[in-house]
Design a protein around this motif. Structure first.
Motif, PDB file in Angstrom:
ATOM      1  N   GLN A  85      26.702  41.333  40.889  1.00 24.99           N
ATOM      2  CA  GLN A  85      27.705  40.708  41.747  1.00 24.99           C
ATOM      3  C   GLN A  85      29.091  41.279  41.492  1.00 24.99           C
ATOM      4  O   GLN A  85      29.876  41.482  42.424  1.00 24.99           O
ATOM      5  CB  GLN A  85      27.679  39.190  41.545  1.00 24.99           C
ATOM      6  CG  GLN A  85      26.404  38.547  42.069  1.00 24.99           C
ATOM      7  CD  GLN A  85      26.226  37.110  41.613  1.00 24.99           C
ATOM      8  OE1 GLN A  85      26.882  36.652  40.668  1.00 24.99           O
ATOM      9  NE2 GLN A  85      25.345  36.377  42.282  1.00 24.99           N
ATOM     10  N   LYS A 100      29.307  44.821  43.016  1.00 19.57           N
ATOM     11  CA  LYS A 100      29.457  44.737  44.468  1.00 19.57           C
ATOM     12  C   LYS A 100      30.874  44.331  44.848  1.00 19.57           C
ATOM     13  O   LYS A 100      31.460  44.872  45.793  1.00 19.57           O
ATOM     14  CB  LYS A 100      28.431  43.743  45.025  1.00 19.57           C
ATOM     15  CG  LYS A 100      28.381  43.691  46.542  1.00 19.57           C
ATOM     16  CD  LYS A 100      27.129  42.981  47.037  1.00 19.57           C
ATOM     17  CE  LYS A 100      27.078  41.536  46.620  1.00 19.57           C
ATOM     18  NZ  LYS A 100      25.964  40.793  47.271  1.00 19.57           N
ATOM     19  N   ARG A 101      31.455  43.387  44.093  1.00 22.27           N
ATOM     20  CA  ARG A 101      32.813  42.911  44.369  1.00 22.27           C
ATOM     21  C   ARG A 101      33.827  44.043  44.175  1.00 22.27           C
ATOM     22  O   ARG A 101      34.757  44.195  44.970  1.00 22.27           O
ATOM     23  CB  ARG A 101      33.134  41.737  43.437  1.00 22.27           C
ATOM     24  CG  ARG A 101      34.396  40.981  43.824  1.00 22.27           C
ATOM     25  CD  ARG A 101      34.569  39.754  42.958  1.00 22.27           C
ATOM     26  NE  ARG A 101      33.490  38.805  43.161  1.00 22.27           N
ATOM     27  CZ  ARG A 101      32.664  38.372  42.202  1.00 22.27           C
ATOM     28  NH1 ARG A 101      32.799  38.811  40.966  1.00 22.27           N
ATOM     29  NH2 ARG A 101      31.730  37.504  42.471  1.00 22.27           N
ATOM     30  N   LEU A 141      36.213  45.532  47.135  1.00 21.83           N
ATOM     31  CA  LEU A 141      37.661  45.442  46.957  1.00 21.83           C
ATOM     32  C   LEU A 141      38.304  46.825  47.006  1.00 21.83           C
ATOM     33  O   LEU A 141      39.376  47.001  47.583  1.00 21.83           O
ATOM     34  CB  LEU A 141      37.977  44.748  45.636  1.00 21.83           C
ATOM     35  CG  LEU A 141      39.442  44.391  45.397  1.00 21.83           C
ATOM     36  CD1 LEU A 141      39.955  43.456  46.479  1.00 21.83           C
ATOM     37  CD2 LEU A 141      39.614  43.745  44.025  1.00 21.83           C
ATOM     38  N   SER A 188      36.857  36.854  39.177  1.00 24.41           N
ATOM     39  CA  SER A 188      37.040  36.463  40.565  1.00 24.41           C
ATOM     40  C   SER A 188      37.758  37.580  41.319  1.00 24.41           C
ATOM     41  O   SER A 188      38.311  38.510  40.720  1.00 24.41           O
ATOM     42  CB  SER A 188      37.871  35.178  40.645  1.00 24.41           C
ATOM     43  OG  SER A 188      39.200  35.436  40.211  1.00 24.41           O
ATOM     44  N   ASP A 189      37.789  37.464  42.649  1.00 25.48           N
ATOM     45  CA  ASP A 189      38.549  38.422  43.441  1.00 25.48           C
ATOM     46  C   ASP A 189      40.031  38.373  43.064  1.00 25.48           C
ATOM     47  O   ASP A 189      40.708  39.400  43.058  1.00 25.48           O
ATOM     48  CB  ASP A 189      38.387  38.126  44.929  1.00 25.48           C
ATOM     49  CG  ASP A 189      37.008  38.503  45.451  1.00 25.48           C
ATOM     50  OD1 ASP A 189      36.300  39.254  44.751  1.00 25.48           O
ATOM     51  OD2 ASP A 189      36.642  38.046  46.550  1.00 25.48           O
TER      52      ASP A 189
END
Length: 214
Positions: free
Chosen positions: A17, A20-21, A25, A176-177
């Protein structure tokens, strides 16, 4: 340009995950990012991933199976890297994690070979590389790098910005983003520069959860 060292559990859901983030981004911000994948096998990371997947690790059989699968996946990754280069190895590892992400499939060497063929990688070439003596040396080199960066949890990300000399930022655990945006956007504006000076024996700390300086 940013250079990332991404220390991951080769089978980890959280690691997949995060990878992928970072990809999404980087595309959204139009950033030039070079990512070095470094799969590690640790007891803590295996247990954490089994909990996240609602698997029972309280039996020696389950944990042993997960360990064997992790070592096998790690070996396949480095074998692809040796035989075909880092780009192919990254593609293989991402495809492997993606195929396991929904819990519908379990890891096996047969699955690994299936994914190799989908990437036009010859399984027989990888099989010979798996038995090559240099494989252990390559794995040991990256394990030494993990010790140098004092990696204690997986995933962990070490970020370097080529516009700032002698600096490195360690991001521990799941992110987190907002965490990633703060690093990439602030660094691009040189806002992190005063904080990113390396000290020989006393690392500085960045005042955000998960982040500290090397």
């Amino acid at each position: 340009m940013f250079e990332l060292f991404l220390f991951i559990n080769p089978l980890g859901l959280s690691c997949y995950q995060l990878e992928k983030r970072i990809r999404l981004l980087a595309a959204e911000l139009q950033l030039e990012i070079s990512v070095n994948y470094i799969p590690l096998v640790t007891m803590e990371a295996m247990k954490a991933d089994m909990v996240k997947r609602n698997w029972n690790f309280n039996t020696s059989i389950n944990l042993a199976n997960y360990h064997n699968a992790s070592v096998s996946a790690q070996s396949f990754y480095y074998a692809v890297q040796i035989a075909y280069g880092k780009k192919k190895a990254r593609s293989f590892l991402f495809k492997l994690q993606e195929s396991l992400s929904d819990g519908q499939r379990s890891y096996s060497p047969a699955l690994a070979e299936e994914l190799l063929e989908s990437l036009n990688i010859k399984p027989e070439k990888i099989s010979s590389t798996l038995n090559d003596a240099c494989l252990k040396d390559v794995i040991a080199r990256d394990q030494q790098l993990a010790r140098k960066f004092q990696i204690t949890v997986l995933p962990s990300t070490v970020v370097f910005d080529d516009q700032i000399d002698n600096s490195g930022l360690l991001l521990d655990g799941e992110l987190s983003d907002d965490d990633l945006l703060q690093v990439f956007q602030n660094s691009a504006d040189s806002c992190l520069e005063p904080l990113m000076q390396l000290t020989e024996n006393a690392p500085l700390y960045y005042p955000v959860s998960h982040l500290h300086l090397l």
